[in-house]
Design a protein around this motif. Structure first.
Motif, short mmCIF file in Angstrom:
data_model
loop_
_atom_site.label_atom_id
_atom_site.label_comp_id
_atom_site.label_asym_id
_atom_site.label_seq_id
_atom_site.Cartn_x
_atom_site.Cartn_y
_atom_site.Cartn_z
N PRO A 47 0.96 -1.21 -0.02
CA PRO A 47 -0.18 0.01 -0.12
C PRO A 47 0.67 1.28 -0.04
N LEU A 48 0.34 2.07 -0.67
CA LEU A 48 1.19 3.65 -0.77
C LEU A 48 0.98 4.23 0.69
N PRO A 99 3.87 8.33 -8.13
CA PRO A 99 3.31 7.33 -7.39
C PRO A 99 2.23 6.73 -8.22
N PHE A 100 1.54 7.38 -9.11
CA PHE A 100 0.38 6.93 -9.64
C PHE A 100 0.76 6.50 -11.34
N GLY A 101 2.04 6.42 -11.50
CA GLY A 101 2.27 6.27 -12.84
C GLY A 101 2.42 7.44 -13.49
N PRO A 132 -5.68 3.50 -9.23
CA PRO A 132 -6.67 2.53 -9.16
C PRO A 132 -6.99 2.32 -7.76
N PRO A 133 -8.56 2.78 -7.52
CA PRO A 133 -8.93 2.38 -6.04
C PRO A 133 -8.71 0.87 -5.80
N ALA A 228 -4.96 6.08 -0.20
CA ALA A 228 -3.65 6.56 -0.71
C ALA A 228 -3.35 6.27 -2.06
N GLU A 229 -3.81 4.78 -2.47
CA GLU A 229 -3.46 4.36 -3.74
C GLU A 229 -4.48 5.23 -4.85
N GLY A 230 -5.68 5.52 -4.64
CA GLY A 230 -6.47 6.49 -5.37
C GLY A 230 -6.37 7.78 -5.68
#
Length: 481
Positions: A47-48, A99-101, A132-133, A228-230
């Motif tokens: 997880p980020l 972090p999100f590409g 991506p959620p 964090a990921e989204g």
């Protein structure tokens, strides 16, 4: 070979639909959670986690390294200086690593409008945030036509003009209840006492959700949209899945309860659950659990963030520009235009994500099929090419209604008129009661690159002086005032 592959794909989809229709949605959420936990345990995913660091001045960062996805940009007051530089030097800006590409940032008003109005080239699928959620759910804001159009049509009746007119008195009554209970001449948290409270009450009404449990709605919204990921948020995956599971279980129960009441002869209302049950296109949505969960989540999040953070943002903006508050008190007829200006100035949702469906030349750049394209509404609303003196709040701004906070084209926010009405009523009632609304100290902001929101904002209210009674003696009149 192509025909065989197509047949296999269709068969797989049919099996998936049948399984999803027979497994309760809360159990599907729990299963997805267990998969994520297993992946973390096996080291297959991490997880980020974002740690706040001071953000440098934009002039000190190489243009190719500017990353406006940093979730602390807004909190540190750096988004707008960075966006100003991008609008001037690289309005179609590519960041190769985040972090999100990798992603493209679209920062000028006209360019954002062009992308948002072209779903044939720029797709909203499969999600509209940068990352991506953790939970894959279907929602119509992240669908392209024609499926988007069908599902949106089924629920947009709740915000039809006739229904809004019928709701206005109820909204006013609930705003009055909240404002009449506020303390005066002492600090309190506006976000908790006003913005969240009014929003929770209205969401409960729109969804016919148990009124005494209304605070769950804003909690679910914040938790599910704050991973964090989204979005670079603070929600841990486990907390998000727990919230999604509870939301799913609650709304499945509400759906069946509503269906039973209607079958027993209860007249149909104008709430969203009834509208979905009475539409040919969505009456069986309960049998498509992840789509059901996705669209309910969308309606809750959409009904939460725009209104709530504009309620807080308007108070903060009028403290930043006190001359505008004096202008408002002198001419309350400016309230409707001021509401549009507040939504422009605040921009409650900073962006929407699209994906290029094909290679395209755009704004002098070559965007490849599959590239992420981020439309930064927060930047477009401050574009000097569209709005003169764009960083200032000007409540009688002539083109305030041209803001882009609600988007353009097929994905334009269907609840925009409801949000505007809630904000208009709030300010009408505030002006009736209070002479000053003073922000005490700097607000605390949400950690997110998506929601431009407030965690806390302490304010102090000064009530309006009571009017002198006719025939009262001068001393009595002075005492009454």
């Amino acid at each position: 070979m192509t025909t065989t592959t197509s047949m296999l794909t269709k068969a797989k989809a049919a099996i998936t639909d049948k399984v999803q229709a027979t497994v309760p949605v809360d159990r599907q959420v729990r299963a997805a959670h267990l998969v994520k936990k297993a992946q973390r345990f096996a080291g297959l995913s991490t997880p980020l986690v974002f740690t706040e660091q001071p953000i440098p001045d934009p002039a000190d960062v190489p243009l190719t390294e500017i990353d406006v996805s940093n979730p602390f940009m807004n909190r540190q007051g750096k988004w707008y200086p960075y966006f100003a530089r991008l609008r001037e030097e690289a309005p179609i800006h590519y960041l190769a690593d985040s972090p999100f590409g990798p992603f493209w940032s679209i920062t000028r008003y006209a360019d954002i409008q062009a992308v948002d109005s072209n779903p044939d080239v720029f797709s909203a699928e499969p999600y509209i945030v940068l990352g991506p959620p953790p939970l894959e759910i279907e929602m119509f804001i992240a669908m392209d036509p024609p499926k988007h159009d069908v599902q949106r049509k089924a629920v947009q009746g709740v915000v039809a003009p006739r229904n809004l007119k019928e709701m206005e008195s109820l909204i006013r009554e609930r705003v009055q209840e909240v404002l009449d209970g506020l303390p005066t001449d002492e600090p309190f948290d506006w976000v908790q006492a006003v913005s969240k409270e009014i929003t929770g009450r209205m969401l409960a009404t729109l969804l016919d959700f148990p009124y005494e449990q209304r605070h769950k709605l804003t909690y679910w919204s914040d938790t599910i949209s704050g991973t964090a990921e989204g979005t670079g948020g603070t929600t841990h995956q486990d907390e998000m899945f727990a919230a999604a599971e509870e939301l799913a279980r609650s709304f499945v129960a509400l759906w069946h309860d509503k269906a039973a009441r209607r079958a027993a002869g209860e007249p149909d209302g104008f709430d969203l659950i009834t509208l979905m049950q009475t539409s040919e296109d969505t009456k069986d949505l309960i049998h498509k659990p992840m789509e059901f969960l996705g669209n309910l989540t969308l309606l809750i999040v959409g009904g939460n963030d725009t209104t709530r953070n504009s309620m807080s943002g308007g108070v903060y903006a009028l403290n930043q520009y006190p001359d505008q508050f004096e202008k408002l008190k002198a001419d309350p007829s400016l309230i409707p235009n001021m509401v549009s200006e507040i939504i422009r100035w605040q921009t409650p949702l900073a962006y929407m994500r699209r994906v290029a469906k094909k290679d395209v030349h755009f704004g002098g750049q070559f965007i490849r099929k599959g590239d992420q394209v981020i439309m930064w509404y927060a930047s477009g609303n401050r574009d000097e090419r569209k709005f003169e003196d764009a960083d200032r709040l000007i409540i009688d701004r002539k083109n305030a209604r041209n803001h882009m906070s609600f988007g353009f084209g097929v994905h334009r926010c269907m609840g925009n008129r409801l949000a505007e009405m809630q904000l208009r009523i709030l300010w009408e009632e505030l002006l009736e009661r209070f002479d000053r609304i003073e922000v005490v100290g700097e607000p605390e902001y949400v950690q997110s690159n998506f929601v431009k929101g407030y965690d806390s904002m302490m304010v102090r209210l000064t009530p309006k002086a009571a009017p002198a009674q006719a025939g009262a003696a001068p001393a009595e009149a002075a005492s009454a005032a």
